[in-house]
Design an enzyme around this catalytic site. Structure first.
Site, PDB file in Angstrom:
ATOM      1  N   ASP A 146     -13.615  -3.557   6.484  1.00  0.00           N
ATOM      2  CA  ASP A 146     -12.640  -4.337   6.612  1.00  0.00           C
ATOM      3  C   ASP A 146     -11.396  -4.025   5.660  1.00  0.00           C
ATOM      4  O   ASP A 146     -11.441  -2.968   5.070  1.00  0.00           O
ATOM      5  CB  ASP A 146     -13.139  -6.034   6.295  1.00  0.00           C
ATOM      6  CG  ASP A 146     -12.315  -6.933   7.069  1.00  0.00           C
ATOM      7  OD1 ASP A 146     -11.358  -7.043   6.706  1.00  0.00           O
ATOM      8  OD2 ASP A 146     -12.916  -7.324   8.140  1.00  0.00           O
TER       9      ASP A 146
ATOM     10  N   HIS B  50      -8.403 -11.154   4.824  1.00  0.00           N
ATOM     11  CA  HIS B  50      -9.471 -10.850   6.173  1.00  0.00           C
ATOM     12  C   HIS B  50     -10.812 -10.470   5.446  1.00  0.00           C
ATOM     13  O   HIS B  50     -11.854 -11.106   5.969  1.00  0.00           O
ATOM     14  CB  HIS B  50      -9.051  -9.772   6.954  1.00  0.00           C
ATOM     15  CG  HIS B  50      -9.357  -9.837   8.390  1.00  0.00           C
ATOM     16  ND1 HIS B  50     -10.404  -8.917   8.532  1.00  0.00           N
ATOM     17  CD2 HIS B  50      -9.136 -10.336   9.555  1.00  0.00           C
ATOM     18  CE1 HIS B  50     -10.717  -9.209   9.869  1.00  0.00           C
ATOM     19  NE2 HIS B  50      -9.993  -9.899  10.286  1.00  0.00           N
TER      20      HIS B  50
ATOM     21  N   SER C 284     -12.931 -11.826  14.987  1.00  0.00           N
ATOM     22  CA  SER C 284     -13.239 -11.422  13.647  1.00  0.00           C
ATOM     23  C   SER C 284     -13.991 -12.317  12.997  1.00  0.00           C
ATOM     24  O   SER C 284     -14.769 -11.863  12.188  1.00  0.00           O
ATOM     25  CB  SER C 284     -12.015 -11.361  12.899  1.00  0.00           C
ATOM     26  OG  SER C 284     -11.169 -10.238  13.160  1.00  0.00           O
TER      27      SER C 284
END
Ligand SMILES: *[C@@H]1O[C@H](CO)[C@@H](O)[C@H](O)[C@H]1NC(C)=O
Ligand SMILES: *[C@@H]1O[C@H](CO)[C@@H](O)[C@H](O)[C@H]1NC(C)=O
Ligand SMILES: *[C@@H]1O[C@H](CO)[C@@H](O)[C@H](O)[C@H]1NC(C)=O
Ligand SMILES: *[C@@H]1O[C@H](CO)[C@@H](O)[C@H](O)[C@H]1NC(C)=O
Ligand SMILES: *[C@@H]1O[C@H](CO)[C@@H](O)[C@H](O)[C@H]1NC(C)=O
Ligand SMILES: *[C@@H]1O[C@H](CO)[C@@H](O)[C@H](O)[C@H]1NC(C)=O
Ligand SMILES: *[C@@H]1O[C@H](CO)[C@@H](O)[C@H](O)[C@H]1NC(C)=O
Length: 643
Positions: free
Chosen positions: A31, A90, A425
């Site tokens: 990520d 994220h 996600s």
């Protein structure tokens, strides 16, 4: 990620405990970088990494929770995968959902208050930074997965993918995850957020567990009371108590007045429109993020914002950390809003509304439901294998965040920041965390057995016992090309009865069967494959996959072979129960499987015969095969595409 209430949380709690919370398992997260200082990554009570762990740590913040961090993002000025807060949103959120520890008093601007915890709170995390905020370069992805394999992670979690699916030999996640499978490592990856378009699914290789997104039963509710008395329920995380909820304000819809320009509350949408002190209606989309629309409304002097879904967003609403009082309305609610706005205008009266914040609500019906953005199959690339494989929670999920959210200077939880995020996600780390629980409770299961256990036990009904619905289609029945096997059920996945195993070498004739050249197949398998060696190419339907997808050609009859292994008790008898796809007869031979001992295997065949008069070319019919014993139901969806 906060402990959801009700039946599902019971299953998750039980299976967490049964699996000792994922203890001893290493999850490799590919990520962005991660803010390792977040309390979700505290390592109190965590044992040291297993002795075989070979990973390194290129930051000062590693501990027994985050045991490795390495940056492959050469394009950017990151020198660590976990040191700095910049561009870590994220990765921080994703990692905390998979394996964050228990954190008390988690909330987003006071909403969804409770204990937050990842799926496998005792699992270790290894962070491979292969993405910047806006890009994950193929070369970085390949290098990151190679390193994760070398380091000996147990699972790989991938919350990104290419927008359009690509042939596997051009897809870094497909290539990397194939190598991972050869090392017994299951890759869990996001189906993508390109729904509701059909054929939009990404990460569609059969050796990946492909994850779509579903809703939970929680809403951070806001009621919009229209001037005519109509009440519409929407969502927002920011619910200031200082806002006067009895005050009725005029509504203004800049896009409505200027249909040719200024769509979506951009920063230039309000030229010549007086929005000051009013509630501004904004359409979702047009390349402007919802929070940014709110910033634009606020700086133009608007008092509040109402976000209106377009048809594609359907009933999926987001509880975002807006900078001003706001409500995000579904497409159905939007239709009522526009009807009221129009009729007020045509009768020369001013449309008005009041906004009433109604806090955190559980028990919303028709949940889980498929999120409107969750990518749909069928895959144009994989020979027809049904994708996504499963769905998991992916709408308004609370997770760790590296910074404060909402209006400036608002500080409700000074020391630990959380935020809601939506997307496949955030569904993906739920599944990688659950896979870690299974790896921990069944250390000898193969990667494909873990995947099979999740798929054959998934729920096809929602919390109220009705078939799972799709928020895109105003909550009508969901297609199996959006749910796959269904909603993950961790408790049942821990005890599936039978599993469908699938070894990496079995994919070679399958890849040849896709029409790839020797060189293209070799790019995936990483050692030389000569397709002529296989006496017979393997049709996609003949992989020992836990779902069954068949193209029924002109001969109108096909035999599909499978084998199952008993991972439950011995002396077990299973009977085939078949829900016939419309227009197709399906028979199992044998129709009864007896397993004297645990780990015995049995073969069976399905004979599928089409009724020539009832399916026209391209049509899809769906059914289900269940192997039923007194203790287990082992389900495989059957999809027939008429050729
Ligand atoms: C974050 O990174 C970007 C790009 O690398 C840089 O322009 C920006 O100044 C950084 N921000 C902070 C707060 O360090
Ligand atoms: C809220 O608005 C109502 C209606 O305009 C008004 O009567 C009331 O005084 C307001 N309350 C506060 C606290 O401002
Ligand atoms: C408005 O948005 C555009 C595009 O995002 C940006 O280039 C521009 O600087 C913004 N203008 C103002 C006044 O903020
Ligand atoms: C959605 O379905 C409900 C109930 O069937 C109906 O009242 C509503 O009008 C529908 N909305 C749209 C946008 O089709
Ligand atoms: C707030 O939610 C509760 C529980 O769902 C409901 O009974 C009540 O009517 C709601 N209030 C408003 C103003 O919508
Ligand atoms: C096997 O199961 C059957 C049916 O449940 C039972 O009647 C039988 O006694 C069992 N045999 C053994 C050896 O446990
Ligand atoms: C085949 O399809 C036709 C037309 O839908 C139907 O009338 C007939 O009963 C079907 N036969 C079987 C065996 O399913």
């Amino acid at each position: 990620m906060p402990e959801p209430k009700g039946i599902e949380s019971l299953f998750i709690s039980l299976s967490r405990a049964a699996a000792d919370y994922g203890s001893g398992v290493i999850i490799g997260i590919l990520d962005t970088a991660v803010d390792a200082t977040h309390p979700s990554f505290n390592d109190n009570g965590m044992p040291p990494p297993p002795p075989y762990w070979k990973g390194e740590c290129d930051s000062l913040h590693c501990n027994n929770k985050i045991i490795g961090s390495k940056s492959f993002n050469r394009g950017r000025a990151y020198n660590s995968a976990s040191a700095d807060n910049n561009g870590t949103e994220h990765g921080t959120h994703v990692a905390s959902i998979s394996a964050g520890v228990f954190v008390e008093d988690a909330n987003v601007l006071g909403s969804a208050e409770g204990v937050s915890v990842g799926m496998a709170p005792k699992a270790h995390l290894a962070i491979y930074q292969v993405c910047s905020e806006d890009e994950c370069a193929d070369s970085d992805v390949l290098a990151g997965i190679d390193r994760a394999i070398y380091d000996e992670v147990d699972l790989i979690s991938v919350s990104f993918g290419s927008a359009a699916s690509r042939p596997f030999y051009e897809d870094s996640v497909a290539i990397g995850s194939y190598s991972a499978l050869r090392h017994r490592i299951l890759t869990v990856a996001a189906a993508g957020n390109s729904g509701p378009a059909k054929g939009s699914v990404a990460n569609d290789a059969p050796w990946i567990l492909t994850v779509g997104a579903s809703t939970t039963d929680r809403r951070i509710a806001v009621t919009v009371k229209l001037g005519d008395g109509t009440e519409l329920v929407g969502e927002s995380a920011y619910q200031p108590s200082s806002f006067n909820s009895t005050e009725t304000l005029p509504l203004v819809f800049p896009d409505f007045q200027n249909p040719s320009g200024g769509k979506g509350c951009r920063n230039d949408s309000f030229n010549g429109v007086d929005v000051s002190g009013k509630i501004v209606l904004c359409e979702v989309g047009f390349g402007v993020k919802n929070i940014e629309k709110g910033e634009n409304v606020k700086s133009a002097g608007g008092a509040a914002m109402i976000l209106l879904n377009q048809v594609d967003q359907g009933e999926t609403t987001l509880s975002e950390a807006h900078v001003l009082p706001a409500a995000h309305l579904s497409y159905s609610a939007r239709c009522s809003m526009v009807f009221y706005y129009n009729s007020s205008k045509s009768s020369n009266s001013t449309p008005t509304a009041a906004i009433v914040f109604n806090g955190t609500r559980f028990g919303t019906p028709a949940s889980p439901a498929v999120a409107s953005f969750s990518s749909h199959g069928p895959s144009p690339n994989n020979g027809g294998i049904m994708k996504p494989d499963t769905i998991g929670p992916g709408v308004n999920i609370l997770g760790a965040w590296p910074s404060k959210v909402g209006p400036n200077h608002l500080s409700i939880t000074p020391e630990s920041n959380f935020n809601f995020q939506s997307g496949t996600s955030v569904a993906t780390p739920h599944l990688s965390g659950i896979a870690a629980l299974l790896r921990s409770s069944h250390p000898h299961w193969s990667a494909s057995a873990i995947k099979s256990a999740i798929m054959t036990t998934a729920d096809t009904n929602d919390g109220e016992g009705n078939p799972i619905t799709d928020q895109r289609d105003n909550s009508s029945l969901a297609s199996r090309f959006s749910t796959g096997a269904g909603q993950v059920n961790p408790g049942k996945a821990n005890n599936p009865g039978l599993v469908y195993n699938l070894r990496s070498h079995e994919y070679k004739p399958y890849l040849c069967g896709l029409g790839y050249t020797n060189r293209q197949v070799t790019m995936i398998t990483q050692h030389h494959v000569n397709c002529l060696r296989y006496r017979r190419e393997l049709g996609p339907e003949q992989l020992n996959y836990p779902s069954i997808s068949v193209a029924l050609g002109p001969h109108l009859m096909k035999t599909v072979r499978r084998w199952v292994k008993n991972v439950g008790e011995g002396n077990a008898t299973y009977y085939a129960k078949i829900e016939m796809p419309r227009g197709v007869k399906v028979e199992a031979y044998p129709a009864r499987l007896y397993f004297a001992r645990r780990y015995d295997s049995r073969r069976f065949q399905l004979v599928l015969t089409a009724n020539s008069s009832s399916l026209s070319p391209g049509q899809v019919a769906v059914g289900q095969l269940s192997w039923v014993s007194p203790d287990h139901i082992v389900k495989s969806v059957i999809s027939i595409t008429s050729a």
